[in-house]
Design a protein around this motif. Sequence first.
Motif, PDB file in Angstrom:
ATOM      1  N   SER A  59       0.522  -0.900   0.083  1.00  0.00           N
ATOM      2  CA  SER A  59       0.158  -0.001   0.096  1.00  0.00           C
ATOM      3  C   SER A  59       0.909   1.416  -0.024  1.00  0.00           C
ATOM      4  CB  SER A  59      -1.076  -0.059   0.836  1.00  0.00           C
ATOM      5  OG  SER A  59      -0.296  -0.096   2.132  1.00  0.00           O
ATOM      6  N   SER A  60       2.005   0.979   1.153  1.00  0.00           N
ATOM      7  CA  SER A  60       3.355   1.938   0.718  1.00  0.00           C
ATOM      8  C   SER A  60       3.275   1.937  -0.945  1.00  0.00           C
ATOM      9  CB  SER A  60       3.879   2.412   0.880  1.00  0.00           C
ATOM     10  OG  SER A  60       3.645   1.650   2.244  1.00  0.00           O
ATOM     11  N   VAL A  61       3.476   1.736  -1.546  1.00  0.00           N
ATOM     12  CA  VAL A  61       4.442   2.174  -2.976  1.00  0.00           C
ATOM     13  C   VAL A  61       2.358   2.280  -3.957  1.00  0.00           C
ATOM     14  CG1 VAL A  61       4.643   0.844  -5.433  1.00  0.00           C
ATOM     15  CG2 VAL A  61       6.068   0.348  -3.249  1.00  0.00           C
ATOM     16  N   PHE A  62       1.525   1.570  -3.690  1.00  0.00           N
ATOM     17  CA  PHE A  62       0.134   2.301  -4.034  1.00  0.00           C
ATOM     18  C   PHE A  62       0.062   4.005  -3.734  1.00  0.00           C
ATOM     19  CE2 PHE A  62      -3.911   3.459  -4.005  1.00  0.00           C
ATOM     20  CZ  PHE A  62      -4.759   3.320  -5.036  1.00  0.00           C
ATOM     21  N   LEU A  63       0.365   4.397  -2.646  1.00  0.00           N
ATOM     22  CA  LEU A  63       0.592   5.705  -1.916  1.00  0.00           C
ATOM     23  C   LEU A  63       1.310   6.836  -2.783  1.00  0.00           C
ATOM     24  CD1 LEU A  63      -0.524   5.872   1.834  1.00  0.00           C
ATOM     25  CD2 LEU A  63      -1.815   6.945   0.076  1.00  0.00           C
ATOM     26  N   LEU A  64       2.423   6.074  -3.241  1.00  0.00           N
ATOM     27  CA  LEU A  64       3.135   7.289  -3.542  1.00  0.00           C
ATOM     28  C   LEU A  64       3.478   6.747  -5.372  1.00  0.00           C
ATOM     29  CD1 LEU A  64       6.841   5.886  -1.619  1.00  0.00           C
ATOM     30  CD2 LEU A  64       4.951   7.731  -1.029  1.00  0.00           C
ATOM     31  N   THR A  65       2.806   6.112  -5.075  1.00  0.00           N
ATOM     32  CA  THR A  65       2.280   6.290  -7.571  1.00  0.00           C
ATOM     33  C   THR A  65       0.878   7.101  -7.054  1.00  0.00           C
ATOM     34  OG1 THR A  65       1.009   4.627  -7.248  1.00  0.00           O
ATOM     35  CG2 THR A  65       3.301   3.957  -7.361  1.00  0.00           C
ATOM     36  N   GLN A  66      -0.256   7.530  -6.723  1.00  0.00           N
ATOM     37  CA  GLN A  66      -1.135   9.117  -6.421  1.00  0.00           C
ATOM     38  C   GLN A  66      -0.586   9.948  -6.530  1.00  0.00           C
ATOM     39  OE1 GLN A  66      -3.823   7.046  -7.909  1.00  0.00           O
ATOM     40  NE2 GLN A  66      -2.426   4.898  -7.216  1.00  0.00           N
ATOM     41  N   GLN A  67      -1.165  10.862  -6.960  1.00  0.00           N
ATOM     42  CA  GLN A  67      -0.599  11.944  -7.293  1.00  0.00           C
ATOM     43  C   GLN A  67      -1.311  12.966  -6.067  1.00  0.00           C
ATOM     44  OE1 GLN A  67      -2.901  14.028 -10.214  1.00  0.00           O
ATOM     45  NE2 GLN A  67      -2.023  12.914 -11.737  1.00  0.00           N
ATOM     46  N   GLU A  68       0.075  13.359  -5.885  1.00  0.00           N
ATOM     47  CA  GLU A  68       0.083  14.634  -3.920  1.00  0.00           C
ATOM     48  C   GLU A  68      -0.444  13.051  -3.658  1.00  0.00           C
ATOM     49  OE1 GLU A  68      -3.779  16.846  -4.611  1.00  0.00           O
ATOM     50  OE2 GLU A  68      -3.293  17.739  -6.899  1.00  0.00           O
ATOM     51  N   SER A  69       0.303  12.861  -2.883  1.00  0.00           N
ATOM     52  CA  SER A  69       0.198  11.700  -1.996  1.00  0.00           C
ATOM     53  C   SER A  69       1.196  11.524  -0.921  1.00  0.00           C
ATOM     54  CB  SER A  69      -0.357  10.065  -2.368  1.00  0.00           C
ATOM     55  OG  SER A  69      -0.058   9.638  -2.810  1.00  0.00           O
ATOM     56  N   LEU A  70       2.225  12.341  -2.204  1.00  0.00           N
ATOM     57  CA  LEU A  70       3.464  11.920  -1.110  1.00  0.00           C
ATOM     58  C   LEU A  70       3.812  12.085   0.653  1.00  0.00           C
ATOM     59  CD1 LEU A  70       6.673  10.860  -0.717  1.00  0.00           C
ATOM     60  CD2 LEU A  70       7.210  13.147  -1.685  1.00  0.00           C
ATOM     61  N   LEU A  71       2.896  14.213   0.832  1.00  0.00           N
ATOM     62  CA  LEU A  71       2.912  13.816   2.295  1.00  0.00           C
ATOM     63  C   LEU A  71       1.823  13.522   3.007  1.00  0.00           C
ATOM     64  CD1 LEU A  71       2.553  18.043   1.181  1.00  0.00           C
ATOM     65  CD2 LEU A  71       4.431  16.974   2.651  1.00  0.00           C
ATOM     66  N   VAL A  72       0.931  13.313   2.445  1.00  0.00           N
ATOM     67  CA  VAL A  72      -0.297  12.071   3.439  1.00  0.00           C
ATOM     68  C   VAL A  72       0.585  10.700   3.509  1.00  0.00           C
ATOM     69  CG1 VAL A  72      -1.690  10.304   3.382  1.00  0.00           C
ATOM     70  CG2 VAL A  72      -1.866  12.512   2.360  1.00  0.00           C
ATOM     71  N   TYR A  73       1.520  10.242   2.629  1.00  0.00           N
ATOM     72  CA  TYR A  73       2.858   9.100   2.863  1.00  0.00           C
ATOM     73  C   TYR A  73       2.647   9.098   4.525  1.00  0.00           C
ATOM     74  CZ  TYR A  73       5.632   5.547   2.651  1.00  0.00           C
ATOM     75  OH  TYR A  73       6.571   4.307   2.586  1.00  0.00           O
ATOM     76  N   SER A  74       3.726  10.416   4.086  1.00  0.00           N
ATOM     77  CA  SER A  74       4.843  10.489   5.386  1.00  0.00           C
ATOM     78  C   SER A  74       4.461  11.313   6.703  1.00  0.00           C
ATOM     79  CB  SER A  74       5.599  11.811   4.431  1.00  0.00           C
ATOM     80  OG  SER A  74       5.591  12.849   3.748  1.00  0.00           O
ATOM     81  N   VAL A  75       2.689  11.824   6.299  1.00  0.00           N
ATOM     82  CA  VAL A  75       2.686  12.307   7.611  1.00  0.00           C
ATOM     83  C   VAL A  75       2.027  11.926   7.915  1.00  0.00           C
ATOM     84  CG1 VAL A  75       0.608  14.559   8.352  1.00  0.00           C
ATOM     85  CG2 VAL A  75       2.453  14.376   7.108  1.00  0.00           C
ATOM     86  N   TRP A  76       1.416  10.624   7.065  1.00  0.00           N
ATOM     87  CA  TRP A  76      -0.448   9.254   7.877  1.00  0.00           C
ATOM     88  C   TRP A  76       0.528   8.642   7.838  1.00  0.00           C
ATOM     89  CZ3 TRP A  76      -3.901   6.831   4.670  1.00  0.00           C
ATOM     90  CH2 TRP A  76      -4.218   6.033   5.585  1.00  0.00           C
ATOM     91  N   TRP A  77       0.773   7.697   6.329  1.00  0.00           N
ATOM     92  CA  TRP A  77       0.754   6.209   6.391  1.00  0.00           C
ATOM     93  C   TRP A  77       2.042   6.087   6.904  1.00  0.00           C
ATOM     94  CZ3 TRP A  77      -2.466   2.680   5.523  1.00  0.00           C
ATOM     95  CH2 TRP A  77      -2.257   1.048   5.599  1.00  0.00           C
TER      96      TRP A  77
END
Length: 175
Positions: free
Chosen positions: A93-111
């Motif tokens: 799911s980390s790769v999924f989040l990182l491949t989505q647009q504008e989700s680097l902040l979501v990934y680094s702050v939340w996931w």
Amino acid sequence: MFRSVLFLQYAIILAISFVSGVVCFQFFPLDKSMQLIGYIDPRILELTDISKLGTIIPLVAWMVLVLFFATHSYLHVLAKFVVAVKITFFGFSSVFLLTQQESLLVYSVWWFPFQLVYCFLLFVLCSVYSAKKVGPQKKYFFSQRLFVTVLVALSVICAGEIAAISYVLPRFQLH
């Protein structure tokens, strides 16, 4: 000595499982990946509509599964396997989040931070029921103190995750 070996074992399982999840994502078509993610943790698919209950239920499900295997004298080895599966999903799911647009902040702050801490705490949860040699036999003991400590830590981290989802993520998301 024993604790450092155990920590090393958990770190190796964490690294291999996470990388396995990353590799598995490469073999799945995007629609099948989204379907699998929707079954296990649908919060990842709909970042704007995450409920408190939607945060608590996946955590409790993983905890119950780990405790079920960890407290069984013959199946306790499977508790670490369940955590390894959780970590594999974490990588997937980390790769999924990182491949989505504008989700680097979501990934680094939340996931990433919250899931990483959950994985470590689930490993610790594997140790609540342990065997000790008493004479010629093994006796199994349930460590209530460790269980309560892990339960409190998981509750605090879950509250922090809910706060991050409710208050921090909306500030970072671009609409």
